[in-house]
Structure formats: C-alpha cells, structure tokens
Design a protein around this motif. Structure first.
Motif, PDB file in Angstrom:
ATOM      1  N   LEU A 189      -7.869 -33.570 -53.567  1.00  0.00           N
ATOM      2  CA  LEU A 189      -6.985 -34.794 -53.708  1.00  0.00           C
ATOM      3  C   LEU A 189      -5.496 -34.370 -54.429  1.00  0.00           C
ATOM      4  CD1 LEU A 189      -6.810 -37.842 -54.304  1.00  0.00           C
ATOM      5  CD2 LEU A 189      -7.831 -37.690 -56.397  1.00  0.00           C
ATOM      6  N   MET A 239      -2.243 -35.548 -52.455  1.00  0.00           N
ATOM      7  CA  MET A 239      -1.071 -36.288 -52.897  1.00  0.00           C
ATOM      8  C   MET A 239       0.404 -35.633 -52.884  1.00  0.00           C
ATOM      9  SD  MET A 239      -3.410 -37.213 -56.544  1.00  0.00           S
ATOM     10  CE  MET A 239      -1.834 -38.350 -57.092  1.00  0.00           C
ATOM     11  N   LEU A 291       1.280 -36.008 -49.039  1.00  0.00           N
ATOM     12  CA  LEU A 291       1.742 -37.587 -48.850  1.00  0.00           C
ATOM     13  C   LEU A 291       3.138 -37.682 -49.369  1.00  0.00           C
ATOM     14  CD1 LEU A 291      -1.584 -39.507 -49.471  1.00  0.00           C
ATOM     15  CD2 LEU A 291      -0.536 -38.960 -47.211  1.00  0.00           C
ATOM     16  N   ASN A 292       3.310 -37.122 -50.749  1.00  0.00           N
ATOM     17  CA  ASN A 292       4.748 -37.273 -51.091  1.00  0.00           C
ATOM     18  C   ASN A 292       5.759 -36.628 -50.260  1.00  0.00           C
ATOM     19  OD1 ASN A 292       6.728 -35.944 -53.258  1.00  0.00           O
ATOM     20  ND2 ASN A 292       6.211 -37.965 -54.105  1.00  0.00           N
ATOM     21  N   ARG A 328       4.155 -27.472 -54.923  1.00  0.00           N
ATOM     22  CA  ARG A 328       5.290 -28.607 -55.027  1.00  0.00           C
ATOM     23  C   ARG A 328       6.523 -27.973 -55.500  1.00  0.00           C
ATOM     24  NH1 ARG A 328       8.643 -31.080 -56.643  1.00  0.00           N
ATOM     25  NH2 ARG A 328       8.810 -32.701 -58.463  1.00  0.00           N
ATOM     26  N   GLY A 383       3.748 -39.719 -61.241  1.00  0.00           N
ATOM     27  CA  GLY A 383       3.185 -39.528 -60.070  1.00  0.00           C
ATOM     28  C   GLY A 383       3.591 -37.831 -59.482  1.00  0.00           C
ATOM     29  N   ILE A 384       2.554 -37.565 -58.664  1.00  0.00           N
ATOM     30  CA  ILE A 384       2.610 -36.225 -58.259  1.00  0.00           C
ATOM     31  C   ILE A 384       3.672 -35.978 -57.056  1.00  0.00           C
ATOM     32  CG2 ILE A 384       1.186 -34.354 -56.875  1.00  0.00           C
ATOM     33  CD1 ILE A 384       0.191 -34.880 -59.624  1.00  0.00           C
ATOM     34  N   GLU A 387       4.374 -34.990 -64.206  1.00  0.00           N
ATOM     35  CA  GLU A 387       3.897 -35.855 -63.117  1.00  0.00           C
ATOM     36  C   GLU A 387       2.225 -36.391 -63.304  1.00  0.00           C
ATOM     37  OE1 GLU A 387       4.509 -33.512 -59.581  1.00  0.00           O
ATOM     38  OE2 GLU A 387       6.659 -33.287 -60.019  1.00  0.00           O
ATOM     39  N   THR A 388       1.466 -35.677 -64.266  1.00  0.00           N
ATOM     40  CA  THR A 388       0.359 -36.254 -64.347  1.00  0.00           C
ATOM     41  C   THR A 388       0.194 -37.075 -65.775  1.00  0.00           C
ATOM     42  OG1 THR A 388      -0.781 -34.160 -65.392  1.00  0.00           O
ATOM     43  CG2 THR A 388      -0.650 -34.331 -62.943  1.00  0.00           C
TER      44      THR A 388
END
Length: 921
Positions: free
Chosen positions: A20, A24, A27-28, A83, A302-303, A326-327
């Motif tokens: 997951l 994320m 998708l980002n 990331r 957000g991630i 981010e978390t």
C-alpha cells in the motif's frame, strides 16, 4: 501456533501495508498501478519469504517477530528512498537483497555461537582495523565533514558499520569470560567498594577509542554507539551500576574536552542549541527538518506530498523527518514503536539464550540497532545534538543496511540456540551450569532494567515529537523563515509592494503551472526595505513584517476578503504602498556609493520615512543566490541593513543631544564661554579635539559650529552622567522603538557605572566605557534621524513608519497611516534654540558642505573614532530650517577623509527631497 508459523503470519500482515505504501507513492507520482510500480514491494516480500524458509530449516527456534519487524522497517525505508531519491532506490534494493543473503549465511554457517570466544582477540583486531581504516591515506575518504568512508575505485563503503558487529562479538566473548572478575570489587574506600585498575581498564580503553573516533574521523555518532553499547553490555554482564556512573561521568568529561578544543563538535552543539541562529547555513538541515515535522501534524500531509526534499541528503540522515511529515505523528510514532518492539524481542532473545556468549551478543546487537535509532531520531528531532548516523533498516546507505541484516542473522541464531528458564528448570538442579537458574534470574533483572531504559528513551522521543508536530507546530509554521509555508502559498498571488510614487518593488508573476513567482523589478532600489519572500529561505523586510497582509490574511477591506481568508480560498493578497519616494531613495543610495554605511530620510511632521538605504546593497532579483552564498563575508555584508540593525558611535552628531540637555537644565547657554584647548584633562584622562585643534575662548554656540570636543567634555562634566543619560533617553536611547523593520535599540550606559572621564567623552559622542552595561552612546542611523526630527519639530518625535496604505486586489483601501506622537524629547523653546545653533554649523561651521542654495539648512557633523584606519563620518541635516519637511541622517564608514565628509553626500539627498516636495526647483 509454532514460532515459524507466527513469523509467517506476521510477514503476511506486514506485506499489504508495504505494498500500500508503494502504491500511494506511485499514484502520487502519476504512475499506473501494476508490476512496474508494485514489483519492488512484491520482490522484497518474496525475498523475506525465502529468508523465512531458511530460518524454518536452520533456526527453527529463533524469535518469530524479529524478521517481520525488519521486513516492515526495510520496506518503509525502500519506499521512502524511492520517494525521495529514486535514482538511489534500485541500488538500495540491491543492498537489501545482499543483506538478506548475508543474514541467511550467518544462520546457516554459525552453528555454535560460543565458538566466537575462541577468536575474541582476532575479532577485536578486525573490528578496530575496520573502525579506524578510513584514516588510511589514499583510500580513506571524507564526506560531509566525517572521515568514515573507504573508497576503492568507484566503490564506497562505511567499514565502521561492520566494525560494530565485530566489536560486539569480541565484547560478548570477553565479558562472558571475565564477568565474575568484573562483578567483584576488591578495593574499599570508606563505605564504598571499587574495582581494581585491571578490571576498569577496558572501560578506559573504550573511552579512548570513542574519543579517537570523534577527533580523527569526526564521527560523533559511531563514537557514541560504540561507547554506549559497551556500557550496556558491561552492565548486563556485571550488574554493577558503578560502571554506568563512571561511564557517564567519563563521557561527560570527554564531551567537555571535545567541545572546548574541536570546532566541528562546537558547531554540532551550537546548531543543536539554536539552529535558527544560522538557518541558511549550519542550521539549515535541522531547521528544514523541524519545519517538515511541524507540517506533518497528527495525520501527515500525505505520502509524496511533503517538502522534506529541501533537506540535503534527506534520504539518509533525515529520512525520519520525511516519514514524520508525510505520515504524521501517528506514523512516526508507529516507526518508533517498531524499533521498541525490536528492542523487546532482541532482549527476550538475550534472556532465553543458552550461554553467556549468546546472551551478550544478543544484548550488544540489539543495543547497537536500538541506540543508533534513538541517537539519529533524537538528533533529527533536536532532543540531542545531531550526529549524522543512519536510521537502521530505513535510511539510504548500503553499509548500514548490510550490517543491520547481519546483526539480525546473529540475533536469530542466538534465539535458536536457547533453552530458556523453563527448560533449564526441567533439567533439575543437578545439571545447572555456572550460568544456570540463579544466574538467569539475575541476568533477567538486568535485561528488564535495560528494557525499561530503552522504553523511557523512546517515550522521550515520542514526547519530543509531539511537542514539535502538535504543541509547537503553529509557532514553527508562522516563523518568517519558514519556506515551507511560502511554498504552500505559491499558488496564491501575493500582493505587490510599491513606493509612494507607484514604482513597483515586488510583485508575483503567474507561472505556466499555475503557481506564482516572486519578482523584484526595481533591482537594488529599496532592497533592504522590501526584503524577500523565498520558498527556500523564508521572508525578511516588509515581506516578513507584512507577510499576513500580503497574503490577504489581514487588513481586510471587505467582507469578501474575510470570507476568502476564512475558507482558505486562494484570493489575491493585499497591496502595500510604502512611504518611500523612489527619487529620494535613489539619491540616498547614490550618497552611499563607494562606502559602507546607511542613510535615512524622514518627514519630521509625520514620521513618514521617505528613504532608507544601506550600503553595500544587492539586487533583490538575485536574492536566492545571495542567501545560498551567505557564508561568504561579502554577500553577508550586502544583506545586512545598516540603517536599522547596526550600532555606530555617533561622534559629534550626539552633541545635539548633549546641547539640548544642557540648555534644558540650565547647565549652560548658547553664549556661555568655554576654554577650547586642543586637549584637556577631565576625570584623570585626556579629552582631545579632532586633529588636535585649539580654538581658544569660544561660546557654546561656536563650539557646536566647530565641533570642539574639549568644550562638550566640560559640558558633560557639569551635567553629570545621570543627566546626560536622561537626556539621551528622552530622544529614544535605551528604548524599544517599534518600527516596520527590525530595529536595534540605541544604547547608553548605566549612569552609576560611568566615570567622569567616560561621561566627558560620551557628551562628545564617543563610547569609551568598559563595564557591565554597554558602552555608549551607540546608535542606529534611524535613531539619529529621529534626534534631528525632534529639534526641527518643536521637540516632538513622530512615530517613524514605512507603510503608507494598504489596498485589496480590487483597489479598496483597508488602511491609511495616521501620524502619531512617539515621544517628546524637549520643549519647543529649547528645540528652536538648538536649531538656531545648528543653522550656524552649516552656515559657518563644519557642515558647510551640506549647504543648499536658497534654503536654510540646520545640521551637525560628526567624526566617530572607531579604531579603524579612517574614522567614520556622520551628518544629521534638516531643511528648510523654519518649516522643515526633511531630516537626513547619514553615516559613511571610514569616510572621514572624504572632502566635506558625510555632509557633502547629505547635500544631494537634501536637494533631491526638497525638489520632490517643491521647496526648490
């Protein structure tokens, strides 16, 4: 359920969370979900399943939670490296696979942990060689200030990470063999017992090794790890708190020594104590880390939506800050909880271990990983000084990842070679070895105490994290230097800043991506007033003091403005119009050309600042480059606003204050006659005139025109220190004057500490005192302009201001400045008498260079002795004298040799201002 089935279940629970997290991120970044984006987490999970199968076969009795915890942490690490530094992600995955391979090799080939005792000194030598090998010339390499790397060809490696494992293996064997000796104290001093020197020698040796690491490799982190791991293992082995006390005392002594004698340690400590003191250089990483965590709040941004990318090498030293941002606090605390769980399972393994060697290896390796996590997270969150370590399993770095998994391999093998308390009891007391049931009970208590200590440490981390991310978050977000806030605001059009005559100094230009870029079309014009709004460095100047206004969050002109601000609608900000006149501002800046210094022009009737210039100056369009190079002395000097932030000895311009106080208190009159020799002794010290000139017998008025120090020294002696300081206070000295820009307080000493000689010199404008209170007078250029305003405005000083009016995006005015009285320095009669004397300074005294044809100018020159090769030159001028519209204060650093001094440059400013106001053509 068997241990291995529990392990498999925990791996399967952690796998969807890891997948997951990668989904994320994908998708980002605008990627489609599929094997291309999710292949990495699936591959990582598969590699851990292979490792699980190897453990099931070769270490079936190993702890069931250590491998799943390692999987969860390393998955988080790989995800955030992907990331933050995608170019390094594939290499990190490769190191992860290699680490798992080595972990399995340890499990397969380390059949008996006790056999390491046979090679303990070999292990020690290898560990020390690896630890100190970066000092070797040729292959040792210094990166980011620490010499902890080996570089061979294109391959770089941190041998210290592997060295820690060898040192732990040696210490485990040594302590197992000598624990009884370490537990028996033979020397008695009074009621206290102490060990002999051979017993305490290992503690001293480890202290020296740790000191050497800091001194020669500049690696504070590794030194702390090695030393505190040794202390932990020594306590668990001996049970003696004495070693902890001595260890903490010696590390404190070492810290003081290192701080006093080594600059890199001083920088680390200073940055820890106040990172905001130098937020663009030494404190930049830590400041950006704090801003990122403050943004995270409770649930995170957000991630993939954080701004931790601004932190240099964020994927390594500061990856925890990115995770927290981010978390959120919940996610960051979850990561810390994983490390605490790792600590618990590692120490449970130590408690169950079959032998002392296995137990101490488990304690040492657990402490290595847990303490490293505590030290780096503590540094990133400013609980302790930053050390530059990597976060085990999570940070980018192959050496650290490889070492962490090798440590996991040893921990799993120690857990497999265990009997536990229950199995030993079942064997009966007859077969209990020396480290049997009674030894296990004692060992269990020490391990429990160690676990409590680890729990307290991580509780402190969570508490400190809560302070940053929740309690103090708004304070950090609202800091002027918080560039994160500006980045978020980049999608909103910031209001313009313009001069009174409508020259645009700052505006926001829309970019193709819908964001706005701040530009400064006027270049150097009023750069120090406007300041800057930088996504990287925050705000300064009017951009800072009127930040909320420019964002549209204050000075509302309509209910629509209120609703836009309340609902977060990205409406354009408010426009700020300054009192500055562009023509007068240019004249002020031109007056400073060739010199460092400052010039301030004020309308004495209103307090409106018509010009405020500082030299050297800079092109506001180049502000990003200037701030990046702010450690360069020249660039830093250009950013410094000398008009409001610098304190200067005012020289003879201060005689305006002295003269006012003398007339007001009837100490002397204009016609009082004084002897003006070239030198005079007052208070057992000499007072001299400029260039040692002698003027004979002259009146106080003429002494003012000629700027005779020896006369004003006598006036100061008559006044006394208390009266002189009170006179200065009436003009604004020793007072916190509120202004639109940061303004330094002008200073006078405590009169009770002033000697007669110091008072005499202070009356002439020279600060010579040495005592607890600051020497004085020391003044800003703005303060001396205010002194001139008082004299020409009947003794009244109007509050100085820079902002004339504020308008919303539709042009509706929400604010117009209204003049207000700041203070009354003297009465109108005294002010007019002083003004008449100052007219003579320009007409026939030292200030003739400031004369403007057709206009009566009053003023006072000043030469301030600063100890530099050339003295500073001052001038405070007012015109027209009878109906004054302009007061100019100017200082030229080392400008005393300029023909006419600062007065000659002030003349051009006076002319420009008077022309703008229509007094002259």
């Amino acid at each position: 359920m068997t241990r291995r089935n529990i392990e498999l279940a925990l791996l399967c629970i952690a796998a969807p969370l890891a997948i997951l997290l990668f989904a994320m991120i994908a998708l980002n970044q605008g990627e489609e979900l599929g094997w291309a984006s999710l292949g990495v987490p699936v591959g990582i999970f598969a590699s851990f399943i292979v490792a699980h199968l190897a453990i099931r076969k070769f270490a079936p009795g190993a702890d069931p939670a250590i491998l799943p915890i390692s999987f969860a942490l390393s998955s988080i690490g790989i995800a955030f490296v992907t990331r933050l530094a995608p170019d390094l992600a594939i290499r990190q995955v490769g190191w992860l696979f290699l680490g798992i391979v080595f972990m399995v090799l340890v499990i397969v080939f380390m059949r008996n942990m006790d056999r390491t005792a046979n090679y303990k000194y070999t292990l020690m030598i290898i560990g020390l060689i690896l630890l100190l090998s970066p000092l070797l010339p040729g292959i040792g390499r210094e990166i980011y200030g620490s010499k902890i790397w080996l570089s061979i060809g294109g391959f770089s490696f941190q041998p210290g990470e592997i060295a820690k494992i060898f040192i732990v293996l040696f210490l485990a064997a040594y302590l197992a063999q000598n624990r009884e000796m370490l537990s028996v104290f033979t020397h008695k001093i009074g009621p206290f017992k102490f060990p002999d020197l051979p017993t305490i020698l290992p503690l001293l040796i480890m202290w020296l090794i740790s000191m050497a690491i800091v001194v020669f490799e500049k690696d504070l982190g590794s030194a702390l790890i090695v030393y505190f791991v040794f202390l932990t293992m020594l306590y668990v082995a001996s049970g003696k708190k004495f070693y902890l006390i001595v260890g903490l005392v010696t590390i404190a002594i070492g810290a003081v020594i290192l701080f006093l004698f080594f600059s890199h340690v001083q920088v680390r400590v200073d940055t820890w104590l106040d990172p905001f003191a130098d937020p663009t250089d030494t404190g930049y990483q830590l400041v950006q880390s704090i801003f990122s965590m403050a943004d995270g709040g409770l649930f995170g941004v957000g991630i993939g939506s954080g701004l931790a990318d601004n932190i240099p090498i964020v994927e390594s030293d500061f990856i925890f800050a990115a995770i927290a941002e981010e978390t959120g606090l919940l996610g960051a605390a979850g990561v810390l909880l994983l490390y605490l769980c790792f600590a618990i399972r590692g120490l449970v393994t130590a408690a169950r271990a079959k032998s002392d060697v296995s137990s101490f290896i488990a304690v040492g390796l657990t402490a290595t990983i847990v303490l490293q996590a505590f030290i780096i997270v503590g540094g990133v969150t400013r609980l302790i000084p930053l050390t530059g370590l990597t976060l085990p399993f999570v940070s980018q770095g192959g050496s650290s990842l490889l070492a962490s998994f090798i440590a996991v391999g040893f921990l799993l093998k120690c857990g497999d070679q265990s009997t536990g308390l229950n199995s030993e009891i079942a064997q009966g007391t007859g077969g209990i070895p020396s480290e049997g049931v009674l030894g296990r009970v004692s060992l269990g208590k020490r391990i429990t105490n160690t676990m409590i200590a680890f729990s307290v440490m991580f509780a402190l981390l969570v508490a400190n994290l809560t302070m940053i991310m929740v309690v103090q978050a708004d304070e950090y977000k609202n800091m002027p230097i918080n560039n994160h806030t500006l980045v978020k605001e980049s999608k909103t059009e910031r209001g313009t800043i313009s001069t009174y005559d409508n020259v645009v100094l700052a505006q926001s230009i829309e970019q193709p991506d819908g964001t706005y870029k701040r530009v400064y079309p006027a270049g150097t014009l009023a750069a120090h007033i406007v300041g800057y709004a930088s996504e990287k460095y925050g705000t300064a100047g009017i951009e800072s003091s009127y930040n909320d206004t420019l964002k549209g969050e204050r000075n509302y002109a309509s209910w629509t403005d209120v609703l836009n601000a309340t609902t977060g609608n990205n409406a354009a900000g408010n426009d700020v119009k300054l009192t500055i006149n562009s023509t007068i501002q240019k004249a002020a800046q031109e007056a400073l050309e060739g010199f460092s210094g400052a010039c301030v022009v004020i309308d004495p009737k209103t307090g409106a600042v018509l010009a405020l210039a500082s030299s050297p100056t800079y092109n506001a369009g180049d502000i990003e480059e200037l701030l990046q190079n702010s450690s360069n002395a020249a660039d830093s000097s250009a950013l410094y606003n000398r008009a409001t932030q610098a304190l200067y000895p005012p020289g003879s311009t201060f005689k305006i204050v002295t003269l006012t106080g003398a007339l007001e208190n009837n100490v002397a009159t204009e016609s009082s006659v004084f002897s003006a020799p070239s030198s005079i002794e007052i208070g057992n010290g000499d007072i001299t005139n400029f260039h040692d000139r002698s003027y004979g017998e002259i009146t106080l008025a003429r002494a003012t025109e000629l700027s005779a120090n020896t006369v004003y020294a006598q006036v100061g002696e008559r006044m006394g220190s208390k009266m002189l300081v009170e006179a200065a206070h009436d003009f604004g000295f020793n007072q916190d004057v509120k202004f639109d820009l940061p303004l330094v307080e002008s200073l006078m000493p405590n009169p009770d500490e002033m000697t007669t000689w110091e008072t005499a010199w202070a009356a002439a404008g020279e600060p010579v005192g040495e005592h607890e209170s600051p020497a004085g007078p020391q003044t800003s250029v703005l303060e001396m302009a205010m002194v001139g305003c008082a004299i020409t405005n009947n003794g009244v000083i109007q509050k100085p201001y820079l902002v004339d009016s504020i308008y919303n995006a539709e042009g509706k005015c929400s604010f117009t400045a209204q003049p207000s009285t700041l203070m009354t320095a003297t009465n109108s009669a005294i002010a007019n008498r002083v003004k008449t004397i100052l007219e003579g300074v320009v007409a026939s005294g030292t200030g003739t260079a400031a004369a403007v044809p057709g206009v009566t100018i009053a003023g006072k020159t000043g030469t301030a002795e600063t100890g530099k090769a050339i003295d500073d030159s001052w001038f405070v001028g007012m015109g027209p004298s009878n109906n004054c519209n302009v007061v100019v204060a100017i200082v030229l650093e080392e400008g005393a040799d300029l023909p006419g001094g600062a007065a000659s440059r002030a003349r051009g400013v006076l002319q420009a201002a008077l022309q703008v106001q229509g007094v002259i053509k």
